[in-house]
Write an enzyme that holds these catalytic residues in place. Structure first.
Site, PDB file in Angstrom:
ATOM      1  N   GLU A 172      44.961  38.539  48.608  1.00  0.00           N
ATOM      2  CA  GLU A 172      43.057  39.165  48.551  1.00  0.00           C
ATOM      3  C   GLU A 172      42.925  37.680  47.395  1.00  0.00           C
ATOM      4  OE1 GLU A 172      41.542  42.477  47.614  1.00  0.00           O
ATOM      5  OE2 GLU A 172      41.844  42.856  50.359  1.00  0.00           O
TER       6      GLU A 172
ATOM      7  N   GLU B 204      43.917  46.113  56.375  1.00  0.00           N
ATOM      8  CA  GLU B 204      43.879  47.492  54.711  1.00  0.00           C
ATOM      9  C   GLU B 204      42.244  47.762  55.263  1.00  0.00           C
ATOM     10  OE1 GLU B 204      43.035  46.661  50.369  1.00  0.00           O
ATOM     11  OE2 GLU B 204      45.107  45.578  50.429  1.00  0.00           O
TER      12      GLU B 204
HETATM   13  C1  GLA Z   1      41.418  45.926  48.248  1.00  0.00           C
HETATM   14  C2  GLA Z   1      42.651  45.701  47.611  1.00  0.00           C
HETATM   15  C3  GLA Z   1      43.515  46.575  47.269  1.00  0.00           C
HETATM   16  C4  GLA Z   1      42.987  48.033  46.624  1.00  0.00           C
HETATM   17  C5  GLA Z   1      41.543  48.320  48.117  1.00  0.00           C
HETATM   18  C6  GLA Z   1      40.822  49.322  46.960  1.00  0.00           C
HETATM   19  O1  GLA Z   1      41.545  45.617  49.474  1.00  0.00           O
HETATM   20  O2  GLA Z   1      43.879  44.903  48.863  1.00  0.00           O
HETATM   21  O3  GLA Z   1      44.878  46.462  46.620  1.00  0.00           O
HETATM   22  O4  GLA Z   1      42.345  47.714  45.699  1.00  0.00           O
HETATM   23  O5  GLA Z   1      40.976  47.178  47.779  1.00  0.00           O
HETATM   24  O6  GLA Z   1      39.960  49.229  48.158  1.00  0.00           O
END
Ligand code: GLA
Length: 684
Positions: free
Chosen positions: A155, A309
């Site tokens: 990210e 995710e």
């Molecule tokens: C993000 C991150 C993860 C984690 C999630 C928690 O998307 O990539 O490492 O912190 O959020 O929601």
């Protein structure tokens, strides 16, 4: 292996699993993890995202032994690995050695380690260390049999205003503007005595006495996106140079992490991947899942992408503290799959015992595998495996056929984040989301498109808001309408050119001719204020945030303001242009009103719904495939419905010709050769 040219993972199955952080657990747990992963149908684990401190305990000293054992253990259990480079989280020794590589806020405060994402992306030491660890990982694991893909960084989005950023920003500005004269023109520095006479004086938009120059602020956002893209490319190229040919991705984050201009990024990725967390616990969460998925597929030019995710049943991230029931987890996962994801991955495999995200759930919750949710995840694993056939994309690579597109551009969002706009209520993201939500409720499949994209495949293109319109975007919108398309434009669009200079002579400046209107005055509304419109599709309409004193210049008036200071003046217009039409609403229509306006135009344009008459909040999405197409019917309502038409249930093999029930909060996937002709109706 089936693979769309240059797009997606070379896999003929769907991935299921998520982030796996074995370094948080003793080794005996790893073996148990593999057994449980097998029981849950997990076939992919994202490993190493936050492992830098373990992989490189001292500068240039590497310890790969534990990761060797993790990858070998997973591989022996039949679990593939999405291997991350750990560069989102430099270790404490890195701060000690390179304090200049920590990020500095606009207020001049330098952050320190102790959390994550503490890096200055332009710092040479950070870039060199990132390349080095990526290269070492690729040398060691580039041909590991468990390797499915590379997950570079995590990210991207840490913004730095320090000295390294300033130097890189100047270089970027020199490339963009060529000369200081041109920068001065673009930034309109005649205003407030800001004229620059030396490049050394040009800075990132740091905290200053009053408002920052908007041109400087916009260029800095463009620069930050490009700079992070350079950092990504360097790691990708280091991986390639080390001889690994596995696909490389980095995970985009939506909806709030708006630091990237995704169109320029996505062409650099072998597979677009997305982290997506619902922005509401309410029913609108379903439309949000669709929104994220449609964006990701569109960034991938209509081809496959990967949901990297999503949250499991609970999330503790601020604003997303939501318990999701497991039925919803299943339907959301299917919504992403229906819209082109090559898998359903979660954050995360095992809920951590401690740390800042201890209360963020996992496929294995704190309570362990003897739990309702783990059993539900195991059921979902079986479903994902049974749907494996959908992974193979059709020959033309387009997974969803959409007649309607919504324009998306990060710069449109950045422009509405500037201070001192005519209204504090302007909200780009809300306008785009409202447009997509209305189309979702109306049952239309939706693509997103870049402003300068070839729009010829669409019948309707919506521009929820796009303050600055460049020459390429203008040409593309004009060509679209002239060839017979229907363009729908909402306010705060076209007022300016790419330098954010307002086009003189009347709003909406760049689109005035095409829309056949001239706006003389802007009448922003207070947060609670509403305007009524009469004469629109289906009777009275309601608008919010914005209104305008508008005169037609060739357009016909579709609706007028009723009451208030603009009583009787035109509010919605339609201009015939070429073989198509350009429609304009000079206010942001409320949910139901927006739906009626969009419905009217979509029907006039002949846009086709996936399933005519499908009653919201039931959604029907057709994912096209190499061997067959698949109709996903997701029943987000509390009442059972029936689906009938060409196809057979993928799980049960039942024929849907005579109709099959879809339980309340349930779903069905039909394998089908048809493209139309289904019915979804109340079960009663
Ligand atoms: C993000 C991150 C993860 C984690 C999630 C928690 O998307 O990539 O490492 O912190 O959020 O929601």
């Amino acid at each position: 292996m089936t693979r769309t040219p240059d797009r997606g993972l070379p896999t003929d199955r769907l991935l299921y699993g998520g982030d796996y952080n074995p370094e948080q657990w003793p080794e005996e747990v790893w073996k148990e993890d593999v057994v449980l992963m097998q029981r849950a149908g997990v076939n992919a684990a994202t490993v190493g995202v936050f492992s830098w401190a373990l992989l490189e305990p001292e500068e240039g000293v590497y310890d790969f032994g534990w990761l060797d054992r993790v990858l070998d253990t997973l591989h022996a259990g039949g679990i593939g690995v999405v291997l991350a480079t750990p560069t989102a989280s430099p270790p404490p020794w890195f701060t000690r050695a390179h304090p200049d590589a920590l990020p500095v806020g606009p207020d001049g405060v330098r952050l320190t380690h102790g959390s994550r994402d503490t890096y200055a992306v332009s710092a040479p030491a950070y870039r060199a260390a990132s390349r080095a660890i990526a290269e070492r990982l690729a040398e060691r694991y580039g041909d590991h049999p468990a390797l499915l893909a590379w997950h570079v960084h995590n990210e991207y989005g840490t913004i730095d205003h320090g000295e390294h950023a300033a130097a890189a920003f100047r270089r970027w500005l020199q490339r963009r503007h060529g000369s200081l004269d041109e920068l001065n023109r673009s930034w309109y520095t005649a205003f407030w005595s800001q004229r620059y006479t030396s490049w050394e004086d040009v800075l990132p938009p740091r905290r200053t006495q009053y408002l920052v120059n908007p041109g400087q602020a916009m260029d800095f956002r463009r620069f930050c996106s490009d700079e992070m893209l350079d950092a990504f490319r360097e790691q990708r190229d280091a991986i390639r140079a080390a001889g690994s040919s596995a696909p490389v991705t980095t995970n985009f984050m939506l909806p709030t992490w708006n630091h990237l201009e995704q169109w320029s990024w996505s062409d650099e990725l072998d597979v677009v991947s997305l982290d997506h967390y619902l922005d509401t616990v309410g029913p609108d969460g379903e439309t949000h899942a669709a929104y994220g998925a449609d964006l990701a597929r569109s960034f991938s030019h209509g081809g496959p992408w990967l949901l990297m995710e999503q949250s499991t049943t609970s999330s503790t991230v601020a604003g997303r503290r939501a318990h999701k029931d497991v039925e919803r987890v299943v339907r959301n996962s299917l919504s992403y799959l229906a819209r082109g994801s090559q898998g359903a991955l979660f954050f995360q495999w095992r809920a951590p015992a401690a740390g800042s995200e201890a209360w963020h759930g996992g496929i294995v919750p704190h309570t362990g595998e003897d739990s309702r949710s783990f059993r539900a995840f195991a059921d979902l694993g079986r479903v994902v495996a049974a749907l494996g056939e959908v992974a193979a994309p059709p020959a033309d690579g387009r997974l969803v056929e959409a007649d309607v597109a919504v324009l998306w551009h990060a710069e449109g969002w950045w422009a509405t984040e500037a201070p001192q706009l005519p209204s504090d209520e302007l909200d780009y993201s809300a306008a785009v989301r409202a447009t997509h939500r209305a189309l979702w409720h109306e049952g239309y499949a939706v693509d997103f498109a870049a402003p300068d994209a070839d729009l010829s495949r669409y019948r309707v293109v919506c521009v929820p808001s796009l303050f600055a319109v460049g020459d390429a975007a203008l040409a593309s919108l004009r060509a679209f309408v002239e060839r017979g398309g229907h363009l729908l434009v909402q306010p705060f669009t076209g007022y300016a050119d790419e330098d954010l200079h307002v086009v003189p002579g009347g709003y909406p400046g760049r689109l005035r001719d095409l829309l056949g209107v001239r706006v003389q005055e802007l009448h922003p509304l207070d947060a609670a204020e509403r305007v009524q419109l009469s004469g629109g599709p289906g009777g009275e309409l309601t608008g919010r945030v914005w209104s305008e004193l508008l005169e037609p210049e060739g357009a016909e008036v579709v609706a007028r303001y009723a009451g208030g200071e603009l009583d009787g003046s035109p509010a919605i217009t339609r201009a015939a242009a070429g073989a198509g039409a350009a429609h304009y609403a000079s206010t942001f229509l409320d949910g139901g009103s927006l739906r009626r306006w969009l419905r009217g135009v979509c029907e006039e344009a002949g846009a086709r719904r996936t399933v005519e008459g499908c009653p919201p909040p039931v959604e029907a999405v057709l994912r096209r495939g190499a061997h067959a197409d698949h109709l996903f019917v997701l029943n987000h309502s509390g009442d059972a419905v029936r689906v009938s038409g060409p196809g057979t249930d993928v799980l049960s093999g039942e024929d849907a010709g005579e109709g099959l029930p879809v339980a309340a909060r349930g779903w069905r996937v039909l394998r089908t050769g048809g493209r139309r002709g289904w019915r979804v109706e109340a079960a009663g």
